[in-house]
Design an enzyme around this catalytic site. Sequence first.
Site, PDB file in Angstrom:
ATOM      1  N   CYS A   3     -15.580  51.413  69.622  1.00 23.01           N
ATOM      2  CA  CYS A   3     -15.151  50.258  70.419  1.00 23.01           C
ATOM      3  C   CYS A   3     -13.843  50.594  71.122  1.00 23.01           C
ATOM      4  CB  CYS A   3     -14.977  49.034  69.518  1.00 23.01           C
ATOM      5  SG  CYS A   3     -14.168  47.648  70.340  1.00 23.01           S
ATOM      6  N   CYS A   6     -10.869  48.459  69.939  1.00 24.48           N
ATOM      7  CA  CYS A   6     -10.437  48.854  68.586  1.00 24.48           C
ATOM      8  C   CYS A   6      -9.591  50.121  68.663  1.00 24.48           C
ATOM      9  CB  CYS A   6     -11.633  49.067  67.671  1.00 24.48           C
ATOM     10  SG  CYS A   6     -12.396  47.540  67.079  1.00 24.48           S
ATOM     11  N   ASP A  29      -4.360  44.691  81.826  1.00 21.79           N
ATOM     12  CA  ASP A  29      -5.662  45.182  82.269  1.00 21.79           C
ATOM     13  C   ASP A  29      -5.454  46.393  83.171  1.00 21.79           C
ATOM     14  OD1 ASP A  29      -8.698  43.690  82.497  1.00 21.79           O
ATOM     15  OD2 ASP A  29      -8.234  45.341  83.891  1.00 21.79           O
ATOM     16  N   HIS A  45     -12.306  43.155  64.765  1.00 24.63           N
ATOM     17  CA  HIS A  45     -13.387  43.253  65.749  1.00 24.63           C
ATOM     18  C   HIS A  45     -14.297  42.032  65.681  1.00 24.63           C
ATOM     19  CE1 HIS A  45     -16.135  45.321  68.508  1.00 24.63           C
ATOM     20  NE2 HIS A  45     -17.075  44.660  67.845  1.00 24.63           N
ATOM     21  N   ASN A  85     -15.390  36.514  79.214  1.00 27.23           N
ATOM     22  CA  ASN A  85     -16.758  36.783  79.631  1.00 27.23           C
ATOM     23  C   ASN A  85     -17.571  37.065  78.374  1.00 27.23           C
ATOM     24  OD1 ASN A  85     -16.273  36.607  82.451  1.00 27.23           O
ATOM     25  ND2 ASN A  85     -15.349  38.643  82.396  1.00 27.23           N
ATOM     26  N   HIS A  96     -15.708  43.621  72.632  1.00 27.17           N
ATOM     27  CA  HIS A  96     -14.688  43.210  71.652  1.00 27.17           C
ATOM     28  C   HIS A  96     -14.054  41.978  72.293  1.00 27.17           C
ATOM     29  CE1 HIS A  96     -11.310  44.459  68.697  1.00 27.17           C
ATOM     30  NE2 HIS A  96     -10.912  43.316  69.249  1.00 27.17           N
ATOM     31  N   HIS A  98     -12.198  39.270  74.080  1.00 28.63           N
ATOM     32  CA  HIS A  98     -10.913  39.350  74.780  1.00 28.63           C
ATOM     33  C   HIS A  98     -10.813  38.192  75.753  1.00 28.63           C
ATOM     34  CE1 HIS A  98     -13.865  41.784  76.987  1.00 28.63           C
ATOM     35  NE2 HIS A  98     -13.248  41.414  78.098  1.00 28.63           N
ATOM     36  N   HIS A 100      -8.842  37.066  79.194  1.00 31.11           N
ATOM     37  CA  HIS A 100      -8.048  37.488  80.341  1.00 31.11           C
ATOM     38  C   HIS A 100      -7.031  36.381  80.639  1.00 31.11           C
ATOM     39  CE1 HIS A 100     -11.107  40.545  81.883  1.00 31.11           C
ATOM     40  NE2 HIS A 100     -11.855  39.817  81.071  1.00 31.11           N
TER      41      HIS A 100
HETATM   42  P1  AMP Z   1     -14.821  42.132  80.716  1.00 27.21           P
HETATM   43  O1  AMP Z   1     -15.503  42.608  81.961  1.00 27.21           O
HETATM   44  O2  AMP Z   1     -14.553  40.678  80.656  1.00 27.21           O
HETATM   45  O3  AMP Z   1     -15.512  42.673  79.478  1.00 27.21           O
HETATM   46  O4  AMP Z   1     -13.362  42.755  80.756  1.00 27.21           O
HETATM   47  C1  AMP Z   1     -13.059  44.041  80.350  1.00 27.21           C
HETATM   48  C2  AMP Z   1     -11.758  44.394  81.005  1.00 27.21           C
HETATM   49  O5  AMP Z   1     -11.228  45.537  80.345  1.00 27.21           O
HETATM   50  C3  AMP Z   1     -11.866  44.741  82.479  1.00 27.21           C
HETATM   51  O6  AMP Z   1     -11.084  43.816  83.245  1.00 27.21           O
HETATM   52  C4  AMP Z   1     -11.322  46.170  82.555  1.00 27.21           C
HETATM   53  O7  AMP Z   1     -10.550  46.402  83.713  1.00 27.21           O
HETATM   54  C5  AMP Z   1     -10.502  46.262  81.294  1.00 27.21           C
HETATM   55  N1  AMP Z   1     -10.304  47.596  80.762  1.00 27.21           N
HETATM   56  C6  AMP Z   1     -11.255  48.529  80.570  1.00 27.21           C
HETATM   57  N2  AMP Z   1     -10.699  49.636  80.020  1.00 27.21           N
HETATM   58  C7  AMP Z   1      -9.382  49.373  79.859  1.00 27.21           C
HETATM   59  C8  AMP Z   1      -8.281  50.116  79.348  1.00 27.21           C
HETATM   60  N3  AMP Z   1      -8.415  51.356  78.871  1.00 27.21           N
HETATM   61  N4  AMP Z   1      -7.064  49.532  79.350  1.00 27.21           N
HETATM   62  C9  AMP Z   1      -6.907  48.276  79.832  1.00 27.21           C
HETATM   63  N5  AMP Z   1      -7.905  47.522  80.329  1.00 27.21           N
HETATM   64  C10 AMP Z   1      -9.127  48.065  80.338  1.00 27.21           C
END
Ligand code: AMP
Length: 112
Positions: A3, A6, A29, A45, A85, A96, A98, A100
């Site tokens: 993950c 994680c 992000d 998780h 989302n 995982h 999250h 925004h």
């Molecule tokens: P979601 O599409 O709601 O699952 O959001 C996942 C978010 O994680 C997206 O906005 C990506 O830009 C962000 N993301 C993916 N990899 C990383 C990373 N290594 N560091 C920070 N954000 C990330």
Amino acid sequence: MDCLFCKIIAGEIPSAKVYEDAHVYAFRDIHPMAPVHVLVVPRRHIASADEVNAGNSAEVAAIFEAIPKIAADEGLTNGYRVITNCGEDACQSVHHLHFHILGGRKLPDQMA
Ligand code: AMP
């Protein structure tokens, strides 16, 4: 467990941390959609909002206690949006839980 978030929480993958406590980790992000775009995640998780239940909802409460602190630290005095989302139709890309935090400019009034 394979993950991404994680691994970020564990420090195995670098992140721009903005907040942490016993239950919550928050970082910028990597592809910001607004001047402020922070992801707030539980250390434990949980795959998505669809996996929240009585056994883990304290993690979600901790996230929502952290969000106003993060917003204040980020200077979001004029408001902000909190989004999660969940699943395929919502285009969840990291499985995982999250949230925004988006702010720093006037956001569109349509959610989808
Ligand atoms: P979601 O599409 O709601 O699952 O959001 C996942 C978010 O994680 C997206 O906005 C990506 O830009 C962000 N993301 C993916 N990899 C990383 C990373 N290594 N560091 C920070 N954000 C990330």
